[in-house]
Design a protein around this motif. Structure first.
Motif, mmCIF file in Angstrom:
data_model
loop_
_atom_site.group_PDB
_atom_site.id
_atom_site.type_symbol
_atom_site.label_atom_id
_atom_site.label_comp_id
_atom_site.label_asym_id
_atom_site.label_seq_id
_atom_site.Cartn_x
_atom_site.Cartn_y
_atom_site.Cartn_z
ATOM 1 N N HIS A 90 -0.024 -2.609 -8.254
ATOM 2 C CA HIS A 90 0.771 -2.667 -7.533
ATOM 3 C C HIS A 90 1.997 -1.137 -9.020
ATOM 4 O O HIS A 90 1.958 -1.974 -10.086
ATOM 5 C CB HIS A 90 1.315 -3.587 -6.953
ATOM 6 N N ASP A 118 -3.279 2.337 -4.793
ATOM 7 C CA ASP A 118 -2.530 3.035 -4.302
ATOM 8 C C ASP A 118 -2.994 4.715 -3.827
ATOM 9 O O ASP A 118 -2.080 4.883 -4.879
ATOM 10 C CB ASP A 118 -1.091 3.108 -4.124
ATOM 11 N N ARG A 149 -1.201 7.694 -3.053
ATOM 12 C CA ARG A 149 -0.426 8.226 -3.070
ATOM 13 C C ARG A 149 0.492 8.755 -4.380
ATOM 14 O O ARG A 149 1.066 9.436 -5.171
ATOM 15 C CB ARG A 149 0.723 7.547 -2.035
ATOM 16 N N SER A 156 -6.560 3.291 -1.565
ATOM 17 C CA SER A 156 -6.321 2.818 0.243
ATOM 18 C C SER A 156 -4.545 3.909 0.404
ATOM 19 O O SER A 156 -4.762 4.589 -0.996
ATOM 20 C CB SER A 156 -5.610 1.520 0.186
ATOM 21 N N ARG A 157 -4.731 3.999 1.547
ATOM 22 C CA ARG A 157 -3.431 5.212 1.424
ATOM 23 C C ARG A 157 -2.409 4.006 0.830
ATOM 24 O O ARG A 157 -0.815 4.967 0.980
ATOM 25 C CB ARG A 157 -3.261 5.640 2.856
ATOM 26 N N GLY A 158 -1.857 3.042 0.694
ATOM 27 C CA GLY A 158 -0.751 2.573 0.032
ATOM 28 C C GLY A 158 -0.189 1.178 0.759
ATOM 29 O O GLY A 158 -0.587 1.352 2.361
ATOM 30 N N SER A 159 0.724 0.615 0.188
ATOM 31 C CA SER A 159 1.196 -0.210 0.988
ATOM 32 C C SER A 159 2.241 -0.655 0.413
ATOM 33 O O SER A 159 2.805 0.533 -0.065
ATOM 34 C CB SER A 159 0.776 -2.269 0.141
ATOM 35 N N GLU A 181 5.960 -1.106 -0.968
ATOM 36 C CA GLU A 181 6.321 -0.447 -2.236
ATOM 37 C C GLU A 181 7.266 -1.799 -2.568
ATOM 38 O O GLU A 181 8.439 -1.824 -1.920
ATOM 39 C CB GLU A 181 6.898 0.546 -2.322
ATOM 40 N N TRP A 214 6.249 7.359 -4.935
ATOM 41 C CA TRP A 214 5.435 8.095 -5.720
ATOM 42 C C TRP A 214 5.898 9.212 -5.835
ATOM 43 O O TRP A 214 5.661 10.135 -6.173
ATOM 44 C CB TRP A 214 4.556 8.079 -4.238
ATOM 45 N N GLY A 228 -1.904 10.272 1.410
ATOM 46 C CA GLY A 228 -3.141 9.103 0.590
ATOM 47 C C GLY A 228 -4.194 9.483 0.354
ATOM 48 O O GLY A 228 -5.304 9.355 0.273
#
Length: 338
Positions: free
Chosen positions: A50, A81, A83, A110-113, A115, A121, A138
């Motif tokens: 994170h 992440d 991105r 992954s494409r992310g969660s 934030e 990003w 991502g």
């Protein structure tokens, strides 16, 4: 049989009851827990990533350090992440960490969660292309990283290089042979699980998933895994894929366990995360015999080959090693996982 590892979010806070008061505490204890888990017979040490948070953020120094201190255990992420990532530089970092570990890296991306900050990003120098969402970006970064790991030359060599070049186009170095088969896509939906299978990535499915049917998490997740395997077979890949699920599981074997985990949740929860209706999995916490009966009914664990135990890292290395050992000793054999 299942591979069983731990997944740490790497929290720290300067509070009286935290064993991780600083970033240094988290990093050093993350290494020590991997060493302890390997000694206990666990199969994997995985870490969440994170940004802009008091949690683990830059995975490759940690993964390399864990690789240097251990000999057998798999070392991975759940998830990076994409991105925020430069796929080219990430190939170099990942290759170095994998070589240090002797080929034990298992990278979840992954494409992310959601934030901590707005469009974080952008602060790292990335922005979606015209017509793209940040999730699309991502996935694009993830595909580019995955393709570059194949090790094919693509860069035109300088006619007058500082050092002699091998013939042909140049690839990124160091190249870690086999790492491409150890890339996992963290998927929250059925569609992205199919997307990952078509591209040849392994599948990570966590303790939450897009609520696509209103059913309990483990039922929706088991369906997601079956759809993934069907798409993998249809794509004609030649190797067998791997699938992991994450769970919060605590075997209560003493009074300290009861004090910490004796009020385990009895069911899933529904919430909204990143504008997505999601189902969040329950916490399994009970005495071993009752815990075994509960886990027998988890369809997604049955479908997966790898189980990642989420650990409360702020309780310190010793207690988290006890949490892992309790599952390996009191629960896994009875369920046929060992």
């Amino acid at each position: 049989m299942k591979n069983i590892g731990f997944l740490s979010f790497g929290h720290w806070s300067d509070t009286p009851y935290s064993a991780t008061r600083s970033a240094a505490d988290v990093l050093l204890q993350s290494i020590d827990l991997a060493v302890a888990a390997e000694e206990l017979g666990a199969d994997g040490a995985y870490y969440r990533v994170h940004h802009f948070a008091r949690q683990l953020a830059s995975p490759f120094p940690l993964l390399a350090a864990v690789g240097a201190r251990t000999r057998r255990i798999e070392i991975g992420t759940g998830v990076i992440d994409m991105r925020y990532e430069n796929p080219f530089y990430m190939v170099e970092d990942a290759g170095a960490a994998d070589l240090i570990s002797g080929g034990r890296l298992q990278l979840g991306i992954s494409r992310g969660s959601p934030e901590q900050v707005i469009e974080g990003w952008r602060h790292f120098g990335y922005a979606p292309a015209a017509g793209e969402s940040d999730a699309d970006m991502g996935r694009r970064h993830g595909e580019q990283f995955f393709d570059l790991l194949a090790g094919k030359g693509f860069a035109q060599p300088n006619a007058r290089p500082m050092f002699p070049n091998p013939p042909g186009l140049l690839r990124l170095e160091p190249h870690a042979s086999g790492l491409r088969d150890r890339i996992w896509w963290g998927s929250a939906s059925n569609a992205t699980a199919v997307w990952a299978a078509q591209r040849g990535m392994n599948l990570q499915s966590s303790t939450l998933k897009q609520d696509e049917s209103g059913e309990p998490l483990h039922i929706q997740q088991a369906r997601q895994i079956r759809l993934y395997r069907e798409a993998w077979a249809a794509a004609g890949h030649t190797r067998q894929p791997r699938v992991s699920v994450s769970r919060s599981i605590f075997a209560i074997t003493n009074q300290t366990d009861r004090d910490y985990f004796g009020r385990g949740e009895s069911g899933d929860h529904i919430g909204v995360i990143d504008n997505m209706r999601a189902v969040f999995g329950r916490t399994y916490a009970d005495e071993p015999d009752r815990l075994i009966d509960q886990l027998r009914g988890d369809q997604a664990i049955a479908e997966a080959d790898t189980l990642l135990l989420t650990v409360p890292n702020q309780l310190g290395v010793d207690h988290n090693a006890h949490v892992i050992e309790s599952i390996l000793t009191h629960v896994a054999p009875a369920l046929g996982w060992r």
